[in-house]
Design a protein around this motif. Structure first.
Motif, PDB file in Angstrom:
ATOM      1  N   GLY A  94      45.652  30.921  46.432  1.00  0.00           N
ATOM      2  CA  GLY A  94      46.235  29.924  47.327  1.00  0.00           C
ATOM      3  C   GLY A  94      45.714  28.523  47.087  1.00  0.00           C
ATOM      4  N   GLY A  95      44.753  28.387  46.173  1.00  0.00           N
ATOM      5  CA  GLY A  95      44.274  27.052  45.830  1.00  0.00           C
ATOM      6  C   GLY A  95      42.826  26.784  46.166  1.00  0.00           C
ATOM      7  N   ALA A  96      42.097  27.795  46.682  1.00  0.00           N
ATOM      8  CA  ALA A  96      40.673  27.600  46.966  1.00  0.00           C
ATOM      9  C   ALA A  96      39.900  27.490  45.656  1.00  0.00           C
ATOM     10  CB  ALA A  96      40.129  28.750  47.803  1.00  0.00           C
ATOM     11  N   ASP A  97      38.811  26.730  45.669  1.00  0.00           N
ATOM     12  CA  ASP A  97      37.975  26.576  44.479  1.00  0.00           C
ATOM     13  C   ASP A  97      36.872  27.619  44.430  1.00  0.00           C
ATOM     14  OD1 ASP A  97      38.825  23.749  43.254  1.00  0.00           O
ATOM     15  OD2 ASP A  97      38.893  23.622  45.432  1.00  0.00           O
ATOM     16  N   ASP A  98      36.526  28.189  45.580  1.00  0.00           N
ATOM     17  CA  ASP A  98      35.469  29.197  45.626  1.00  0.00           C
ATOM     18  C   ASP A  98      35.618  29.981  46.920  1.00  0.00           C
ATOM     19  OD1 ASP A  98      33.256  30.662  44.847  1.00  0.00           O
ATOM     20  OD2 ASP A  98      32.047  28.896  44.383  1.00  0.00           O
ATOM     21  N   TYR A  99      34.909  31.106  47.000  1.00  0.00           N
ATOM     22  CA  TYR A  99      35.066  32.035  48.121  1.00  0.00           C
ATOM     23  C   TYR A  99      33.726  32.687  48.408  1.00  0.00           C
ATOM     24  CZ  TYR A  99      37.762  35.436  50.954  1.00  0.00           C
ATOM     25  OH  TYR A  99      38.294  36.182  51.975  1.00  0.00           O
ATOM     26  N   MET A 100      33.254  32.583  49.650  1.00  0.00           N
ATOM     27  CA  MET A 100      31.994  33.219  50.052  1.00  0.00           C
ATOM     28  C   MET A 100      32.219  34.054  51.304  1.00  0.00           C
ATOM     29  SD  MET A 100      28.875  30.555  49.466  1.00  0.00           S
ATOM     30  CE  MET A 100      27.735  31.863  49.954  1.00  0.00           C
ATOM     31  N   SER A 101      31.588  35.230  51.339  1.00  0.00           N
ATOM     32  CA  SER A 101      31.707  36.117  52.493  1.00  0.00           C
ATOM     33  C   SER A 101      30.500  35.964  53.413  1.00  0.00           C
ATOM     34  CB  SER A 101      31.806  37.577  52.025  1.00  0.00           C
ATOM     35  OG  SER A 101      32.951  37.770  51.218  1.00  0.00           O
ATOM     36  N   LYS A 102      30.750  36.104  54.704  1.00  0.00           N
ATOM     37  CA  LYS A 102      29.674  36.138  55.688  1.00  0.00           C
ATOM     38  C   LYS A 102      29.158  37.573  55.802  1.00  0.00           C
ATOM     39  CE  LYS A 102      32.036  32.666  58.559  1.00  0.00           C
ATOM     40  NZ  LYS A 102      32.690  32.413  59.858  1.00  0.00           N
ATOM     41  N   PRO A 103      27.868  37.756  56.049  1.00  0.00           N
ATOM     42  CA  PRO A 103      26.799  36.743  56.114  1.00  0.00           C
ATOM     43  C   PRO A 103      26.485  36.176  54.738  1.00  0.00           C
ATOM     44  CG  PRO A 103      25.857  38.917  56.249  1.00  0.00           C
ATOM     45  CD  PRO A 103      27.343  39.119  56.264  1.00  0.00           C
ATOM     46  N   PHE A 104      25.875  34.997  54.709  1.00  0.00           N
ATOM     47  CA  PHE A 104      25.607  34.336  53.440  1.00  0.00           C
ATOM     48  C   PHE A 104      24.245  33.647  53.508  1.00  0.00           C
ATOM     49  CE2 PHE A 104      27.449  31.313  56.326  1.00  0.00           C
ATOM     50  CZ  PHE A 104      26.769  30.134  56.086  1.00  0.00           C
ATOM     51  N   ARG A 105      23.715  33.328  52.337  1.00  0.00           N
ATOM     52  CA  ARG A 105      22.478  32.562  52.242  1.00  0.00           C
ATOM     53  C   ARG A 105      22.858  31.099  52.024  1.00  0.00           C
ATOM     54  NH1 ARG A 105      17.689  34.976  51.323  1.00  0.00           N
ATOM     55  NH2 ARG A 105      16.983  33.181  50.094  1.00  0.00           N
ATOM     56  N   PHE A 106      22.227  30.209  52.793  1.00  0.00           N
ATOM     57  CA  PHE A 106      22.576  28.799  52.669  1.00  0.00           C
ATOM     58  C   PHE A 106      22.325  28.287  51.254  1.00  0.00           C
ATOM     59  CE2 PHE A 106      21.524  24.292  52.650  1.00  0.00           C
ATOM     60  CZ  PHE A 106      22.710  23.771  53.166  1.00  0.00           C
ATOM     61  N   GLU A 107      21.271  28.778  50.602  1.00  0.00           N
ATOM     62  CA  GLU A 107      20.947  28.316  49.251  1.00  0.00           C
ATOM     63  C   GLU A 107      22.114  28.562  48.295  1.00  0.00           C
ATOM     64  OE1 GLU A 107      19.081  30.173  51.125  1.00  0.00           O
ATOM     65  OE2 GLU A 107      17.246  29.006  51.461  1.00  0.00           O
ATOM     66  N   GLU A 108      22.802  29.689  48.481  1.00  0.00           N
ATOM     67  CA  GLU A 108      23.934  29.984  47.608  1.00  0.00           C
ATOM     68  C   GLU A 108      25.105  29.061  47.918  1.00  0.00           C
ATOM     69  OE1 GLU A 108      26.989  33.588  46.311  1.00  0.00           O
ATOM     70  OE2 GLU A 108      25.368  33.998  47.744  1.00  0.00           O
ATOM     71  N   LEU A 109      25.365  28.843  49.207  1.00  0.00           N
ATOM     72  CA  LEU A 109      26.433  27.921  49.583  1.00  0.00           C
ATOM     73  C   LEU A 109      26.144  26.528  49.033  1.00  0.00           C
ATOM     74  CD1 LEU A 109      28.988  27.146  51.153  1.00  0.00           C
ATOM     75  CD2 LEU A 109      27.542  26.826  53.180  1.00  0.00           C
ATOM     76  N   LEU A 110      24.914  26.074  49.150  1.00  0.00           N
ATOM     77  CA  LEU A 110      24.528  24.757  48.658  1.00  0.00           C
ATOM     78  C   LEU A 110      24.775  24.647  47.154  1.00  0.00           C
ATOM     79  CD1 LEU A 110      23.219  21.991  49.209  1.00  0.00           C
ATOM     80  CD2 LEU A 110      20.989  23.076  48.807  1.00  0.00           C
ATOM     81  N   ALA A 111      24.403  25.692  46.417  1.00  0.00           N
ATOM     82  CA  ALA A 111      24.595  25.686  44.962  1.00  0.00           C
ATOM     83  C   ALA A 111      26.072  25.590  44.618  1.00  0.00           C
ATOM     84  CB  ALA A 111      23.985  26.942  44.348  1.00  0.00           C
ATOM     85  N   ARG A 112      26.908  26.299  45.370  1.00  0.00           N
ATOM     86  CA  ARG A 112      28.348  26.274  45.096  1.00  0.00           C
ATOM     87  C   ARG A 112      28.950  24.918  45.450  1.00  0.00           C
ATOM     88  NH1 ARG A 112      31.032  32.065  45.501  1.00  0.00           N
ATOM     89  NH2 ARG A 112      29.237  33.403  45.156  1.00  0.00           N
ATOM     90  N   ILE A 113      28.479  24.313  46.542  1.00  0.00           N
ATOM     91  CA  ILE A 113      28.952  22.973  46.910  1.00  0.00           C
ATOM     92  C   ILE A 113      28.607  21.972  45.809  1.00  0.00           C
ATOM     93  CG2 ILE A 113      28.526  21.034  48.478  1.00  0.00           C
ATOM     94  CD1 ILE A 113      28.301  23.078  50.746  1.00  0.00           C
TER      95      ILE A 113
END
Length: 220
Positions: A94-113
């Motif tokens: 649908g056009g998303a650049d990345d996909y993360m499932s909850k629960p998640f680690r902030f460090e991983e989200l930060l790296a993807r951002i």
């Protein structure tokens, strides 16, 4: 400083992400509904959208679809409790650049951002075009059919906002916040005045009035 829009209706998760982003030098805005997420994402003020799928009034898939249909290319990272392969594929297709499932680690989200922002900057557009109208964002020059058009700083910002959202209706409130900021009186007619100035310089046929809604950049 990069600006991150967070669309998340769970206050605890939203606050957790905002705190982490601030600690790492980002600025952020959190919204709790899909319609608000869409409105904010189309202002051009944000560099990336963290998007929950389970938003009220307009779900994340719908927000994403509307953004891409309007040719808005803001990087989007979906963050959701839905972790099935079907949902993941639907989000990415649908056009998303990345996909993360909850629960998640902030460090991983930060790296993807950081990764998505780096990708976006490497492909940064320096010239915006719509038909024979172009804006060079480096030299701050406007031209029509190759001929330079003199714009004031405010007129240039207004033109840039239109060219970043071609053929999309922009409300007076959206234009006011993007070009002048929220310090201006929302009841002011400053937007209409500057649209009139801009029409005189680039052609009145390029900016259509959508009655009761706002303005739209069109091809002449």
């Amino acid at each position: 400083m990069s600006r991150i829009l967070i669309a998340e209706d769970e206050a605890r998760i939203s606050a957790f992400i905002e705190k982490g982003l601030r600690a790492n030098g980002f600025t952020s805005t959190a919204v709790t509904s899909g319609s608000t997420a869409y409105d904010f994402a189309t202002t051009g003020e944000y560099d990336l959208l963290v998007l929950d799928l389970g938003l009220p009034d307009l779900d994340g898939f719908s927000v994403l679809r509307r953004l891409r249909e309007s040719r808005n290319l803001i990087p989007v990272i979906i963050l959701t409790a839905r972790d099935t392969v079907t949902d993941t594929v639907a989000g990415l297709e649908g056009g998303a650049d990345d996909y993360m499932s909850k629960p998640f680690r902030f460090e991983e989200l930060l790296a993807r951002i950081r990764l998505r922002l780096r990708d976006e900057r490497s492909a940064e557009i320096t010239v915006l075009r719509h038909g024979d109208l172009s804006l060079d964002l480096r030299t701050r020059r406007a031209s029509i059919e190759g001929k330079t058009v003199e714009l004031t700083a405010r007129e240039f910002l207004l033109a840039e906002t239109f060219l970043r959202n071609p053929d999309q209706v922009l409300s007076r409130e959206q234009l006011l916040s993007r070009v002048w900021g929220y310090d201006f009186d929302p009841g002011s007619n400053i937007v209409d005045v500057y649209v009139r100035y801009l029409r005189r310089k680039i052609g009145s046929e390029r900016i259509a009035t959508v009655r009761g809604m706002g303005y739209r950049l069109t091809a002449p």
